[in-house]
Design a protein around this motif. Structure first.
Motif, PDB file in Angstrom:
ATOM      1  N   GLY A 112     -91.836   6.127   0.445  1.00  0.00           N
ATOM      2  CA  GLY A 112     -92.474   5.464   2.574  1.00  0.00           C
ATOM      3  C   GLY A 112     -91.397   6.155   3.621  1.00  0.00           C
ATOM      4  O   GLY A 112     -92.529   5.759   4.760  1.00  0.00           O
ATOM      5  N   THR A 113     -91.359   7.361   3.427  1.00  0.00           N
ATOM      6  CA  THR A 113     -90.494   8.150   5.044  1.00  0.00           C
ATOM      7  C   THR A 113     -91.623   8.890   5.083  1.00  0.00           C
ATOM      8  O   THR A 113     -92.232   8.973   4.677  1.00  0.00           O
ATOM      9  N   GLN A 114     -91.801   8.284   6.415  1.00  0.00           N
ATOM     10  CA  GLN A 114     -93.243   8.899   7.491  1.00  0.00           C
ATOM     11  C   GLN A 114     -92.369  10.417   8.202  1.00  0.00           C
ATOM     12  O   GLN A 114     -91.784  10.460   8.545  1.00  0.00           O
ATOM     13  N   CYS A 115     -92.965  12.011   7.427  1.00  0.00           N
ATOM     14  CA  CYS A 115     -92.597  13.162   8.525  1.00  0.00           C
ATOM     15  C   CYS A 115     -93.406  13.203   9.248  1.00  0.00           C
ATOM     16  O   CYS A 115     -94.351  13.117   9.639  1.00  0.00           O
ATOM     17  N   LEU A 116     -93.252  14.319   9.858  1.00  0.00           N
ATOM     18  CA  LEU A 116     -93.312  14.641  11.366  1.00  0.00           C
ATOM     19  C   LEU A 116     -94.788  15.500  10.447  1.00  0.00           C
ATOM     20  O   LEU A 116     -94.793  16.451   9.810  1.00  0.00           O
ATOM     21  N   PRO A 117     -95.865  15.564  11.731  1.00  0.00           N
ATOM     22  CA  PRO A 117     -96.630  16.974  11.417  1.00  0.00           C
ATOM     23  C   PRO A 117     -96.290  17.934  10.846  1.00  0.00           C
ATOM     24  O   PRO A 117     -95.843  18.416  11.425  1.00  0.00           O
ATOM     25  N   ALA A 118     -97.506  18.498  10.205  1.00  0.00           N
ATOM     26  CA  ALA A 118     -96.590  20.145   9.671  1.00  0.00           C
ATOM     27  C   ALA A 118     -97.601  20.863   9.198  1.00  0.00           C
ATOM     28  O   ALA A 118     -98.958  20.263   9.543  1.00  0.00           O
ATOM     29  N   GLU A 119     -96.547  22.340   9.124  1.00  0.00           N
ATOM     30  CA  GLU A 119     -98.270  23.441   8.223  1.00  0.00           C
ATOM     31  C   GLU A 119     -97.965  23.549   7.152  1.00  0.00           C
ATOM     32  O   GLU A 119     -97.185  23.881   6.712  1.00  0.00           O
ATOM     33  N   LEU A 120     -99.431  23.182   6.425  1.00  0.00           N
ATOM     34  CA  LEU A 120     -99.165  24.071   5.045  1.00  0.00           C
ATOM     35  C   LEU A 120    -100.201  25.437   5.335  1.00  0.00           C
ATOM     36  O   LEU A 120    -101.514  24.892   5.334  1.00  0.00           O
ATOM     37  N   ILE A 121     -99.852  26.286   4.714  1.00  0.00           N
ATOM     38  CA  ILE A 121    -100.518  27.251   4.809  1.00  0.00           C
ATOM     39  C   ILE A 121    -100.460  27.851   2.866  1.00  0.00           C
ATOM     40  O   ILE A 121     -99.127  28.510   2.247  1.00  0.00           O
ATOM     41  N   ARG A 152     -98.258  30.647  -3.859  1.00  0.00           N
ATOM     42  CA  ARG A 152     -97.549  30.652  -2.897  1.00  0.00           C
ATOM     43  C   ARG A 152     -98.242  30.111  -1.945  1.00  0.00           C
ATOM     44  O   ARG A 152     -98.840  30.158  -1.664  1.00  0.00           O
ATOM     45  N   VAL A 153     -97.071  28.968  -1.716  1.00  0.00           N
ATOM     46  CA  VAL A 153     -97.268  28.148  -0.178  1.00  0.00           C
ATOM     47  C   VAL A 153     -96.627  29.090   1.277  1.00  0.00           C
ATOM     48  O   VAL A 153     -95.026  29.372   1.025  1.00  0.00           O
ATOM     49  N   GLN A 154     -96.654  28.814   1.714  1.00  0.00           N
ATOM     50  CA  GLN A 154     -95.575  28.622   3.475  1.00  0.00           C
ATOM     51  C   GLN A 154     -95.868  27.077   4.090  1.00  0.00           C
ATOM     52  O   GLN A 154     -97.525  26.133   4.125  1.00  0.00           O
ATOM     53  N   VAL A 155     -94.534  26.983   4.579  1.00  0.00           N
ATOM     54  CA  VAL A 155     -94.468  25.253   5.405  1.00  0.00           C
ATOM     55  C   VAL A 155     -94.033  25.351   6.269  1.00  0.00           C
ATOM     56  O   VAL A 155     -92.934  25.583   6.474  1.00  0.00           O
ATOM     57  N   GLU A 156     -93.885  24.729   6.630  1.00  0.00           N
ATOM     58  CA  GLU A 156     -93.365  24.533   8.806  1.00  0.00           C
ATOM     59  C   GLU A 156     -93.717  23.645   9.336  1.00  0.00           C
ATOM     60  O   GLU A 156     -93.890  22.647   9.185  1.00  0.00           O
ATOM     61  N   VAL A 157     -92.634  22.891   9.187  1.00  0.00           N
ATOM     62  CA  VAL A 157     -92.079  21.819   9.946  1.00  0.00           C
ATOM     63  C   VAL A 157     -91.181  21.258  10.952  1.00  0.00           C
ATOM     64  O   VAL A 157     -90.003  22.710  11.920  1.00  0.00           O
ATOM     65  N   PHE A 158     -91.213  20.379  11.838  1.00  0.00           N
ATOM     66  CA  PHE A 158     -90.140  20.574  12.612  1.00  0.00           C
ATOM     67  C   PHE A 158     -88.866  19.863  12.795  1.00  0.00           C
ATOM     68  O   PHE A 158     -88.526  19.043  13.890  1.00  0.00           O
TER      69      PHE A 158
END
Length: 240
Positions: free
Chosen positions: A161-170, A176-182
């Motif tokens: 149930g934890t809400q994460c901030l908007p992020a980017e998935l590439i 292989r993927v990249q993830v950018e978090v804040f």
């Protein structure tokens, strides 16, 4: 800046105790700006001296900022009774100055990790209010789809149930993927990908803010950051 005794300046570098500093100086092993000085009570501006002991340059009392290419299997901690930590491999004089990791990487996660003795700097980098981005690359068991990209942009809700901030998935292709978090929640990237049915097989951090991992550093290697690199992390918040 007020002048400070030489034995105090030497002690503040973390190299030795005050009594050891006096002994080093009295034996003529210390030099200030290239000139030997055997008087522990001699006073200098600590911000304007170049200090050596036995001909080797000694870090001044300013803070230390380190880039480490963290290897897998090493704990992001200052000490542990059973397992190796990221601080264990650091020079003893840096350890004595209270070096600690900025944030954390999981035991099996590799890549860019910062270490410092500057608590204010560390707080600014890891505080969610600072919005300093972190870029990760992962090898995953699964392939992202458009719904996954949208879910990351909107902010993933984890299974608990934890809400994460908007992020980017590439999607880089080939698993292989990249993830950018804040932000930096516990096991966040692994949990975000797992919530979208992508198991993480390998995870590496590539960037913090505008600072990229030095590609010339092998896993386990480290070096000091330049002032320009420190600014790249997030100049607008680090200068405040």
């Amino acid at each position: 800046m007020p002048l400070v005794r030489l034995d105090k300046i030497l002690t503040d570098t973390g190299l030795c105790s005050r009594s050891q500093a006096r002994e080093i100086i009295r034996r003529g092993r210390a030099a200030v700006n290239g000139t030997p000085c055997a008087d522990p009570a001699a006073k200098f501006d600590p911000e304007a001296v170049s200090l050596t002991v036995d001909g080797e340059p000694i870090d001044g009392p300013g803070h230390i900022y380190i880039m480490l290419n963290k290897p897998a299997g090493v704990l992001t901690a200052t000490r542990d009774p059973r397992k190796p930590t990221v601080v264990d491999a650091m020079p003893e004089d840096w350890k004595r100055r209270g070096l600690f990791p900025v944030g954390r990487l999981d035991k099996d996660t590799t890549g860019l990790l910062l270490l410092t003795d500057d608590g204010t700097f560390a707080h600014k980098v890891i505080s969610p209010k600072s919005h300093v981005s972190k870029l990760y690359e992962a090898v995953v068991d699964g392939t992202p789809c458009e719904a996954d990209f949208a879910a990351f942009r909107e902010g993933i809700v984890l299974r608990d149930g934890t809400q994460c901030l908007p992020a980017e998935l590439i999607d880089l292709g080939g698993g292989r993927v990249q993830v950018e978090v804040f932000e930096g929640k516990y096991h966040q990237v692994k949990r975000m990908l797992g919530s979208r049915q992508m198991s993480v097989l390998q995870l590496k951090r590539l960037r913090i803010g505008g600072l990229w991992l030095d590609g010339s550093l092998a896993e386990g290697e480290y070096r000091r950051l330049t002032p320009e690199e420190i600014e790249k992390i997030r100049p607008d918040i680090l200068s405040k």
